[in-house]
Enzyme design. Structure first.
Site, PDB file in Angstrom:
ATOM      1  N   CYS A   1      29.603  42.869  34.080  1.00 37.92           N
ATOM      2  CA  CYS A   1      30.434  43.167  34.363  1.00 37.92           C
ATOM      3  C   CYS A   1      30.151  44.235  35.020  1.00 37.92           C
ATOM      4  O   CYS A   1      30.012  45.098  35.124  1.00 37.92           O
ATOM      5  CB  CYS A   1      30.965  43.764  32.223  1.00 37.92           C
TER       6      CYS A   1
ATOM      7  N   HIS B   1      36.357  33.066  37.006  1.00 37.58           N
ATOM      8  CA  HIS B   1      37.935  34.521  37.587  1.00 37.58           C
ATOM      9  C   HIS B   1      38.534  33.033  37.952  1.00 37.58           C
ATOM     10  O   HIS B   1      37.913  31.703  38.779  1.00 37.58           O
ATOM     11  CB  HIS B   1      37.292  34.949  38.233  1.00 37.58           C
TER      12      HIS B   1
END
Length: 295
Positions: free
Chosen positions: A80, A177
């Site tokens: 993250c 992603h």
């Protein structure tokens, strides 16, 4: 259990010092503590822990801190980008590590972070070396049989039901992603299309979804549906993926300013073909909100 609420441009997590206290069943705790009505509230739970022996000895390592990150649904993620900046602030401000640059062990490996201090000697902003992007579909992972080709080698058609679906560029920054360029991000029904794409059969580990609006070759606005957390105010690994996708598709240059609902991030992809180390560098704030005790 003592905790600290922190955020990186609105991407908020509950942080726990796992050097000082044991955390049992963090997957279950993440669900309870992240609830914005009955818990502390946040996009998930992050443990700031001692590095493993492998992390200490990893090539290019020397990690002094380990980050374990759990989404609001209890699933554990590899990395993250906004969270790791707060981990660095948490560790440095509390003297768990005095390294600068600080080496932090993640599911992506050991990453290096340059800490920028304020007048009070505490961390204000952090530049993270997010490592090299992963572009091979199988390693992202994306199941190629469920996506179609377009006229561009880095843009793929993702079919959705009876519609033509969307065109996306896929990048992994340690987590997967999908980057989708649109004319106006405000017109996207993110609550509807986000979960449909996250759980699409093309993505065996699910995927983070980002809709991006270009303002220039150097500036974009993005909105995110995060795997396991839903709509979030920011996504650091996602912004890094957007930077890479912009270069791959010719839409932006290697340095961009990304506007996210929670604030701005500066990104730079130092491509190997241009003499760089091929890593993506991200700079943004890290903010402590409050401390508390979970009963």
């Amino acid at each position: 259990m003592r905790f600290v609420k922190m955020h990186g441009i609105g991407n908020d997590y509950v942080y726990v010092d796992a050097f000082a206290q044991a955390v049992e069943r963090p997957e279950q705790l993440a669900v309870k503590i992240s609830d914005r009505h009955t818990g502390v509230g946040g996009d998930g739970l992050i443990l700031v822990a001692p590095p493993t022996e492998a992390g200490k000895k990893q090539e290019g390592g020397g990690a002094t801190v380990r980050m374990r990150m759990f989404n609001a649904d209890g699933s554990e993620s590899e990395m993250c980008g906004n969270g790791i900046r707060c981990v660095a602030k948490f560790a440095y401000d509390r003297k768990l590590s005095t390294q600068n640059p600080m080496k932090i062990e993640t599911g992506r490996g050991v990453l290096s972070l340059q800490l920028h201090l304020g007048n009070d000697g505490k961390v204000e902003t952090v530049t993270v070396n997010m490592d090299r992007p992963i572009l091979d579909l199988e390693k992202i992972p994306v199941d190629a049989k469920w996506v179609g080709a377009t006229g561009h080698p880095r843009i793929f058609q993702v079919p959705m039901g009876t519609s033509l679906g969307v065109q996306a560029t896929f990048v992994s920054m340690g987590n997967p992603h999908a980057v989708i360029y649109v004319e106006d991000v405000s017109k996207i029904d993110l609550a509807k299309v986000g979960p449909a794409l996250e759980t699409h059969k093309a993505f065996p580990h699910r995927i983070n979804v980002h809709f991006v609006q270009m303002h220039s070759k150097q500036e974009v606005t993005m909105r995110t549906w995060e795997r396991g957390s839903g709509i979030t105010l920011a996504c650091g690994t996602g912004a890094a993926a957007v930077c890479v996708a912009g270069v791959l598709t010719g839409k932006t240059g290697g340095e961009i300013l990304a506007h996210l609902p929670g604030g701005d991030l500066k990104l730079e992809w130092r491509e190997a073909m241009r003499g760089g180390d091929d890593c993506v560098y991200m700079t943004g704030t890290a903010t402590e909100v409050f401390t508390g005790e979970w009963q």
